[in-house]
Design an enzyme around this catalytic site. Structure first.
Site, PDB file in Angstrom:
ATOM      1  N   ALA A  64       1.619   7.082  -1.784  1.00  0.00           N
ATOM      2  CA  ALA A  64       1.036   8.363  -1.385  1.00  0.00           C
ATOM      3  C   ALA A  64       0.022   8.760  -2.450  1.00  0.00           C
ATOM      4  CB  ALA A  64       2.133   9.412  -1.262  1.00  0.00           C
ATOM      5  N   GLY A 109       4.992   4.976  -1.279  1.00  0.00           N
ATOM      6  CA  GLY A 109       4.777   5.150   0.154  1.00  0.00           C
ATOM      7  C   GLY A 109       4.309   3.887   0.856  1.00  0.00           C
TER       8      GLY A 109
HETATM    9  C1  HXC Z   1      -4.180   8.101  -5.681  1.00  0.00           C
HETATM   10  C2  HXC Z   1      -4.703   5.961  -6.305  1.00  0.00           C
HETATM   11  C3  HXC Z   1      -3.378   5.549  -6.090  1.00  0.00           C
HETATM   12  C4  HXC Z   1      -2.437   6.517  -5.610  1.00  0.00           C
HETATM   13  C5  HXC Z   1      -4.508   3.849  -6.766  1.00  0.00           C
HETATM   14  N1  HXC Z   1      -5.365   4.868  -6.724  1.00  0.00           N
HETATM   15  N2  HXC Z   1      -3.286   4.232  -6.388  1.00  0.00           N
HETATM   16  N3  HXC Z   1      -5.112   7.222  -6.103  1.00  0.00           N
HETATM   17  N4  HXC Z   1      -2.892   7.776  -5.429  1.00  0.00           N
HETATM   18  N5  HXC Z   1      -1.185   6.214  -5.323  1.00  0.00           N
HETATM   19  C6  HXC Z   1      -6.799   4.866  -7.071  1.00  0.00           C
HETATM   20  C7  HXC Z   1      -7.016   4.927  -8.553  1.00  0.00           C
HETATM   21  O1  HXC Z   1      -6.910   6.254  -9.020  1.00  0.00           O
HETATM   22  C8  HXC Z   1      -8.428   4.396  -8.656  1.00  0.00           C
HETATM   23  O2  HXC Z   1      -9.340   5.396  -8.267  1.00  0.00           O
HETATM   24  C9  HXC Z   1      -8.462   3.327  -7.564  1.00  0.00           C
HETATM   25  O3  HXC Z   1      -7.385   3.638  -6.669  1.00  0.00           O
HETATM   26  C10 HXC Z   1      -8.224   1.934  -8.129  1.00  0.00           C
HETATM   27  O4  HXC Z   1      -7.028   1.942  -8.863  1.00  0.00           O
HETATM   28  P1  HXC Z   1      -6.903   1.483 -10.399  1.00  0.00           P
HETATM   29  O5  HXC Z   1      -5.732   2.188 -10.982  1.00  0.00           O
HETATM   30  O6  HXC Z   1      -8.212   1.619 -11.096  1.00  0.00           O
HETATM   31  O7  HXC Z   1      -6.594  -0.064 -10.213  1.00  0.00           O
HETATM   32  P2  HXC Z   1      -5.685  -0.987 -11.154  1.00  0.00           P
HETATM   33  O8  HXC Z   1      -5.973  -0.715 -12.587  1.00  0.00           O
HETATM   34  O9  HXC Z   1      -5.884  -2.374 -10.655  1.00  0.00           O
HETATM   35  O10 HXC Z   1      -4.183  -0.545 -10.865  1.00  0.00           O
HETATM   36  C11 HXC Z   1      -3.643  -0.695  -9.580  1.00  0.00           C
HETATM   37  C12 HXC Z   1      -2.277   0.074  -9.502  1.00  0.00           C
HETATM   38  C13 HXC Z   1      -2.513   1.534  -9.955  1.00  0.00           C
HETATM   39  C14 HXC Z   1      -1.264  -0.608 -10.364  1.00  0.00           C
HETATM   40  C15 HXC Z   1      -1.828   0.014  -8.033  1.00  0.00           C
HETATM   41  O11 HXC Z   1      -3.641   2.079  -9.223  1.00  0.00           O
HETATM   42  C16 HXC Z   1      -1.334   2.410  -9.763  1.00  0.00           C
HETATM   43  O12 HXC Z   1      -0.364   2.359 -10.514  1.00  0.00           O
HETATM   44  N6  HXC Z   1      -1.398   3.274  -8.748  1.00  0.00           N
HETATM   45  C17 HXC Z   1      -0.379   4.264  -8.496  1.00  0.00           C
HETATM   46  C18 HXC Z   1       0.783   3.617  -7.818  1.00  0.00           C
HETATM   47  C19 HXC Z   1       1.907   4.587  -7.576  1.00  0.00           C
HETATM   48  O13 HXC Z   1       2.459   5.191  -8.498  1.00  0.00           O
HETATM   49  N7  HXC Z   1       2.311   4.739  -6.316  1.00  0.00           N
HETATM   50  C20 HXC Z   1       3.385   5.601  -5.906  1.00  0.00           C
HETATM   51  C21 HXC Z   1       2.898   7.007  -5.679  1.00  0.00           C
HETATM   52  S1  HXC Z   1       4.239   8.080  -5.299  1.00  0.00           S
HETATM   53  P3  HXC Z   1     -10.655   5.707  -9.138  1.00  0.00           P
HETATM   54  O14 HXC Z   1     -11.255   6.878  -8.437  1.00  0.00           O
HETATM   55  O15 HXC Z   1     -10.198   5.958 -10.523  1.00  0.00           O
HETATM   56  O16 HXC Z   1     -11.460   4.439  -8.999  1.00  0.00           O
HETATM   57  C22 HXC Z   1       4.550   7.848  -3.674  1.00  0.00           C
HETATM   58  C23 HXC Z   1       5.518   8.803  -3.068  1.00  0.00           C
HETATM   59  C24 HXC Z   1       5.682   8.605  -1.597  1.00  0.00           C
HETATM   60  O17 HXC Z   1       4.038   6.967  -3.065  1.00  0.00           O
HETATM   61  C25 HXC Z   1       6.441   9.727  -0.950  1.00  0.00           C
HETATM   62  C26 HXC Z   1       5.693  11.014  -0.851  1.00  0.00           C
HETATM   63  C27 HXC Z   1       6.442  12.097  -0.143  1.00  0.00           C
END
Ligand code: HXC
Length: 259
Positions: A64, A109
């Protein structure tokens, strides 16, 4: 412009989450587009299999949208959770089989979206994790429920409490995915499986899907009664009569009509 592409061809649809610049992270707009696409697919009466995947080479869905979630208050968070869960439940309730083709990160998500599908195929680059506890939250789109049902509470507990990232081969060993393939083979493999399903009697497949999920709710007696009712229902279909006749006539049969 939609964040979700749907390509429907010969009774098989491919649904692609299309926000690659954000690694296909799910914000309200993406979820709304996803719901719209799923609602339209519910209307496709002869849809026989659906493949769900993510655009780009890096990510299925990276979770998400953290930017959107960061400012939510508790009531808004509850609404966001309910909304995402209802979208995923609408996906799960599509009558035909749904195959997730996991082409990279399936985090939070995104992992939950894959779990809402019936079958998961993964590329060797797939990575599964629940990073939520590291963000101060629990999973919110069904992860605690669906992972525990799929793999048991032990596996769900470890992965959700620690946030540990699981590679494709380990996901296979844990029963999270059905098969691991090379990235350039993923969609072809998913299509091959979808075609194998589409070649079978659609009413029988849909009823079998319903019965399999009902097993999570029913006692064995209730489940066996339901199965018997679905089995009986198949004998009211033309497909059953024609397929069994073809067998007895020693003929190949692939002409299921969904009747
Ligand atoms: C918002 C996200 C995102 C996310 C990636 N991006 N995941 N934006 N929400 N979940 C965006 C980054 O901010 C970045 O934008 C672009 O995508 C590329 O990502 P990078 O981080 O630069 O890439 P990389 O270094 O290769 O790392 C990839 C990654 C990392 C390991 C997947 O992006 C990451 O850890 N993302 C978050 C993953 C996460 O925690 N997911 C769970 C969320 S909680 P910019 O603009 O900077 O280029 C959830 C709850 C669900 O899902 C239930 C809700 C009710």
């Amino acid at each position: 412009m939609s964040f979700v592409n749907v390509n429907l061809s010969e009774n098989i649809a491919i649904l692609e989450i299309n926000r690659p610049e954000g690694l296909n992270a799910l914000n309200t707009e993406v979820l709304s587009d996803l719901l719209e696409a799923i609602s339209a697919l519910h209307e496709e009466e002869d849809l026989r299999a659906l493949i769900v995947t993510g655009a780009g080479e890096k990510s299925f869905v990276a979770g998400a949208d953290i930017g959107e979630m960061s400012g939510l208050n508790s009531r808004e968070a509850e609404n966001f959770g309910h909304f995402g869960s209802s979208v995923f439940e609408a996906l799960r309730q599509i009558p035909c089989p749904v195959i997730a083709a996991v082409n990279g990160y399936a985090l939070g998500g995104g992992f939950e979206l894959a779990l809402a599908c019936d079958i998961r195929l993964a590329s060797t680059t797939a990575r599964f994790a629940f990073p939520e506890t590291g963000l101060g939250i629990t999973p919110g789109f069904g992860g605690t429920q669906r992972l525990a049902k799929l793999c048991g509470t032990g596996v769900a507990s470890e992965l959700i409490f620690t946030g540990r990232r699981v590679k494709a081969e380990e996901a296979l060993a844990l029963g999270i995915v059905n098969k691991v393939v090379e990235p350039d083979q993923l969609i072809d493999e998913a299509l091959e499986m979808a075609k194998a399903i589409a070649d079978k009697a659609p009413i029988a497949v849909a009823k079998a899907k319903q019965a399999i999920y009902a097993s999570e709710e029913l006692s064995i007696e209730q489940g066996l009664d339901l199965e018997a009712a679905f089995f009986a229902h198949c004998f009211e279909t033309q497909d059953q009569k024609r397929a069994m006749k073809a067998f007895l006539d020693k003929e190949e049969f692939h002409d299921f009509q969904n009747l």
